[in-house]
Design an enzyme around this catalytic site. Sequence first.
Site, PDB file in Angstrom:
ATOM      1  N   LYS A 196      24.009 -83.806  -4.896  1.00  8.02           N
ATOM      2  CA  LYS A 196      24.698 -83.231  -6.053  1.00  8.02           C
ATOM      3  C   LYS A 196      23.890 -83.450  -7.320  1.00  8.02           C
ATOM      4  O   LYS A 196      23.662 -82.522  -8.104  1.00  8.02           O
ATOM      5  CB  LYS A 196      26.092 -83.846  -6.202  1.00  8.02           C
ATOM      6  CG  LYS A 196      26.897 -83.244  -7.345  1.00  8.02           C
ATOM      7  CD  LYS A 196      28.305 -83.808  -7.406  1.00  8.02           C
ATOM      8  CE  LYS A 196      28.313 -85.171  -8.070  1.00  8.02           C
ATOM      9  NZ  LYS A 196      29.691 -85.635  -8.369  1.00  8.02           N
ATOM     10  N   ASP A 244      30.452 -80.416  -6.266  1.00  6.58           N
ATOM     11  CA  ASP A 244      31.331 -81.498  -6.713  1.00  6.58           C
ATOM     12  C   ASP A 244      32.738 -81.237  -6.173  1.00  6.58           C
ATOM     13  O   ASP A 244      32.970 -80.299  -5.412  1.00  6.58           O
ATOM     14  CB  ASP A 244      31.321 -81.616  -8.237  1.00  6.58           C
ATOM     15  CG  ASP A 244      32.092 -80.504  -8.919  1.00  6.58           C
ATOM     16  OD1 ASP A 244      32.316 -79.446  -8.290  1.00  6.58           O
ATOM     17  OD2 ASP A 244      32.490 -80.678 -10.075  1.00  6.58           O
TER      18      ASP A 244
END
Length: 214
Positions: free
Chosen positions: A121, A139
């Site tokens: 991420k 996310d």
Amino acid sequence: MTKEELTLEVIERLKKEYPDADCTLDYNEAWKLLISVRLAAQCTDARVNVVVQDLYARYPDLNAVADAPVEKIEEIVRPCGLGKSKARDISACMKILRDEYGGKVPDDFDALLKLPGVGRKSANLIMGDVFGKPAIVTDTHCIRIVNRIGIVEGIKEPKKVEMALWKVVPPEEGNSFCHRLVYHGREVCTARTRPHCDRCCLKDLCARNGVEEK
């Protein structure tokens, strides 16, 4: 409607709904975004934006953070939670950037993944926001919404969601698409309260479409 067609329609509607969506972490240098995204784990971006001001007031550049005692970093970042591990990762990461990369953040995805505290991420966020390269940041908002809409089905593991999205999201759209999902997830397609389907620009496309969450 195929998943590709659904995805393109969702992208276009979110563009109209959130034309100026961008990263909600404040930064003006790449290394600062690395720090902020590490602090953002299990913490709000708003709190991170406040805490880093205190960090940079005391340690204003990358070298200063790299030289700072880990305990001092921990004192400052503790309000973000997980202070000990976050401080350790930040310190180690800044040392590597100073000693191995001349104080620069690498623009290579695999190199980013080798930095302490940097996962997929974070690496995708850096690649997209800093270097303008194709990126998909999975996310919690992204994962929740693409499952609710039906772009992916029953996939909750971030890497698997990312891989599924790469198949249907045009590379040039990935980074901004994920930012818009964050805005939509905070304002409309919420997690902790019942989603506001009545004012959702995607409601006629959504696989969930008001069905109670299990």
